[in-house]
Design a protein around this motif. Structure first.
Motif, PDB file in Angstrom:
ATOM      1  N   PHE A 138      79.057  52.687-109.797  1.00 55.17           N
ATOM      2  CA  PHE A 138      79.019  51.674-108.669  1.00 55.17           C
ATOM      3  C   PHE A 138      79.904  50.235-109.378  1.00 55.17           C
ATOM      4  O   PHE A 138      79.989  50.191-110.874  1.00 55.17           O
ATOM      5  CB  PHE A 138      77.820  51.271-108.661  1.00 55.17           C
ATOM      6  N   VAL A 139      80.908  50.140-108.728  1.00 61.46           N
ATOM      7  CA  VAL A 139      81.998  48.945-109.101  1.00 61.46           C
ATOM      8  C   VAL A 139      81.867  47.950-108.307  1.00 61.46           C
ATOM      9  O   VAL A 139      81.865  47.698-106.910  1.00 61.46           O
ATOM     10  CB  VAL A 139      83.510  49.592-109.049  1.00 61.46           C
ATOM     11  N   PHE A 157      85.699  48.097 -96.468  1.00 55.71           N
ATOM     12  CA  PHE A 157      86.688  47.691 -95.771  1.00 55.71           C
ATOM     13  C   PHE A 157      87.502  46.246 -96.523  1.00 55.71           C
ATOM     14  O   PHE A 157      88.663  45.966 -96.259  1.00 55.71           O
ATOM     15  CB  PHE A 157      86.970  47.623 -94.546  1.00 55.71           C
ATOM     16  N   LEU A 158      86.623  45.684 -97.318  1.00 53.49           N
ATOM     17  CA  LEU A 158      87.089  44.229 -97.718  1.00 53.49           C
ATOM     18  C   LEU A 158      88.412  44.468 -98.573  1.00 53.49           C
ATOM     19  O   LEU A 158      88.197  45.439 -99.456  1.00 53.49           O
ATOM     20  CB  LEU A 158      86.037  43.677 -98.659  1.00 53.49           C
ATOM     21  N   ASN A 159      89.346  43.516 -98.390  1.00 52.75           N
ATOM     22  CA  ASN A 159      90.441  43.623 -99.297  1.00 52.75           C
ATOM     23  C   ASN A 159      90.243  43.808-100.684  1.00 52.75           C
ATOM     24  O   ASN A 159      91.124  44.733-101.392  1.00 52.75           O
ATOM     25  CB  ASN A 159      91.480  42.467 -99.035  1.00 52.75           C
ATOM     26  N   ARG A 160      89.500  42.935-101.330  1.00 51.27           N
ATOM     27  CA  ARG A 160      89.215  43.074-102.743  1.00 51.27           C
ATOM     28  C   ARG A 160      88.695  44.388-103.218  1.00 51.27           C
ATOM     29  O   ARG A 160      89.067  44.596-104.458  1.00 51.27           O
ATOM     30  CB  ARG A 160      88.399  41.865-103.125  1.00 51.27           C
ATOM     31  N   SER A 184      82.371  47.797-103.845  1.00 54.51           N
ATOM     32  CA  SER A 184      82.037  46.792-102.605  1.00 54.51           C
ATOM     33  C   SER A 184      81.679  45.454-103.473  1.00 54.51           C
ATOM     34  O   SER A 184      81.926  45.382-104.541  1.00 54.51           O
ATOM     35  CB  SER A 184      80.933  47.237-101.739  1.00 54.51           C
ATOM     36  N   ASP A 185      81.589  44.455-102.597  1.00 54.69           N
ATOM     37  CA  ASP A 185      81.267  43.165-103.230  1.00 54.69           C
ATOM     38  C   ASP A 185      79.820  43.233-103.752  1.00 54.69           C
ATOM     39  O   ASP A 185      78.914  44.252-103.478  1.00 54.69           O
ATOM     40  CB  ASP A 185      81.255  42.220-102.048  1.00 54.69           C
ATOM     41  N   PRO A 186      79.566  42.176-104.489  1.00 56.12           N
ATOM     42  CA  PRO A 186      78.219  42.133-105.198  1.00 56.12           C
ATOM     43  C   PRO A 186      76.971  42.329-104.585  1.00 56.12           C
ATOM     44  O   PRO A 186      75.964  43.050-104.652  1.00 56.12           O
ATOM     45  CB  PRO A 186      78.212  40.779-106.154  1.00 56.12           C
ATOM     46  N   GLU A 187      77.079  41.694-103.136  1.00 53.45           N
ATOM     47  CA  GLU A 187      75.596  41.804-102.291  1.00 53.45           C
ATOM     48  C   GLU A 187      75.448  43.209-102.053  1.00 53.45           C
ATOM     49  O   GLU A 187      74.466  43.786-101.962  1.00 53.45           O
ATOM     50  CB  GLU A 187      75.815  40.711-101.338  1.00 53.45           C
ATOM     51  N   ASN A 188      76.384  43.971-101.115  1.00 50.63           N
ATOM     52  CA  ASN A 188      76.368  45.230-101.128  1.00 50.63           C
ATOM     53  C   ASN A 188      76.233  46.249-102.044  1.00 50.63           C
ATOM     54  O   ASN A 188      75.667  47.099-101.691  1.00 50.63           O
ATOM     55  CB  ASN A 188      77.581  45.447-100.077  1.00 50.63           C
ATOM     56  N   CYS A 214      82.288  39.794-111.081  1.00 51.60           N
ATOM     57  CA  CYS A 214      83.443  40.721-110.492  1.00 51.60           C
ATOM     58  C   CYS A 214      83.561  41.798-111.623  1.00 51.60           C
ATOM     59  O   CYS A 214      83.418  41.854-112.800  1.00 51.60           O
ATOM     60  CB  CYS A 214      84.648  40.000-110.512  1.00 51.60           C
ATOM     61  N   ALA A 215      84.061  42.938-111.177  1.00 48.01           N
ATOM     62  CA  ALA A 215      84.573  44.083-111.793  1.00 48.01           C
ATOM     63  C   ALA A 215      83.336  44.794-112.898  1.00 48.01           C
ATOM     64  O   ALA A 215      83.966  45.137-113.862  1.00 48.01           O
ATOM     65  CB  ALA A 215      86.007  43.707-112.664  1.00 48.01           C
TER      66      ALA A 215
END
Length: 177
Positions: free
Chosen positions: A29-30, A72-75, A123-127, A150-151
């Motif tokens: 998980f990233v 699908f988030l750019n980051r 994904s982003d932290p929440e997801n 992040c990361a």
């Protein structure tokens, strides 16, 4: 009785009886890397975020990755694109809407498709927190990953129906001064 007789016959003839070990599925998980400050609703990566994405590639060098999933988030896409390129993999996209049943279904499907293999989910932290919980990880491993931002990377190993084992990956990402 018949089973016992069969086993005794195999042992008497010198035939080895091997117990099959359950397959280990590894899920990496990233958290998406650091995003740029932008008025955009879907910003890309900052310079530091790009360095974090490059460090992810270095940290997972030599790991046999079978699939790379991202929202699908750019980051998120920009975080795992260098990894996909280095492993000659395509990105598999998924979409979440906050529904726990959908999240559970998506995680179960990813694990089922890749049983006994290694996959990356970004994904982003929440997801990512919701995805990790649906993979069966509980407690401080989830909170630590979310709180660190992040990361961050959490490696989860699932063996059959046993409790998953989680370990935070230390990528030694350092900011340039």
């Amino acid at each position: 009785m018949l089973k016992t007789l069969f086993m005794a016959t195999l042992l008497a003839t010198g035939t080895q009886v091997l117990a099959t070990e359950p397959e280990v599925t590894t899920i990496i998980f990233v958290n998406a890397a650091e995003m740029e400050t932008s008025p955009s609703a879907d910003p890309g990566l900052s310079t530091t975020g790009q360095e974090q994405a490059t460090q992810l590639v270095s940290s997972l060098q030599g790991v046999d990755i079978n699939a790379i999933y991202t929202t699908f988030l750019n980051r998120a896409v920009q975080t795992v694109t260098p990894l996909a390129q280095s492993h000659q993999q395509k990105l598999d996209y998924f979409r979440l809407n906050g529904d726990p049943e959908l999240t559970s279904s998506i995680v179960k499907d990813m694990i089922k498709k890749n049983s006994g293999k290694t996959i990356v989910i970004c994904s982003d932290p929440e997801n990512i927190t919701a995805l990790i919980r649906q993979a069966g990880v509980r407690g401080k491993d989830v909170k630590t990953l979310y709180d660190r931002g992040c990361a961050q990377v959490l490696v989860v190993k699932r063996t059959g129906n046993s409790t998953p084992v989680a370990q935070k990956l230390n990528m030694n990402i350092q900011k340039k001064v």
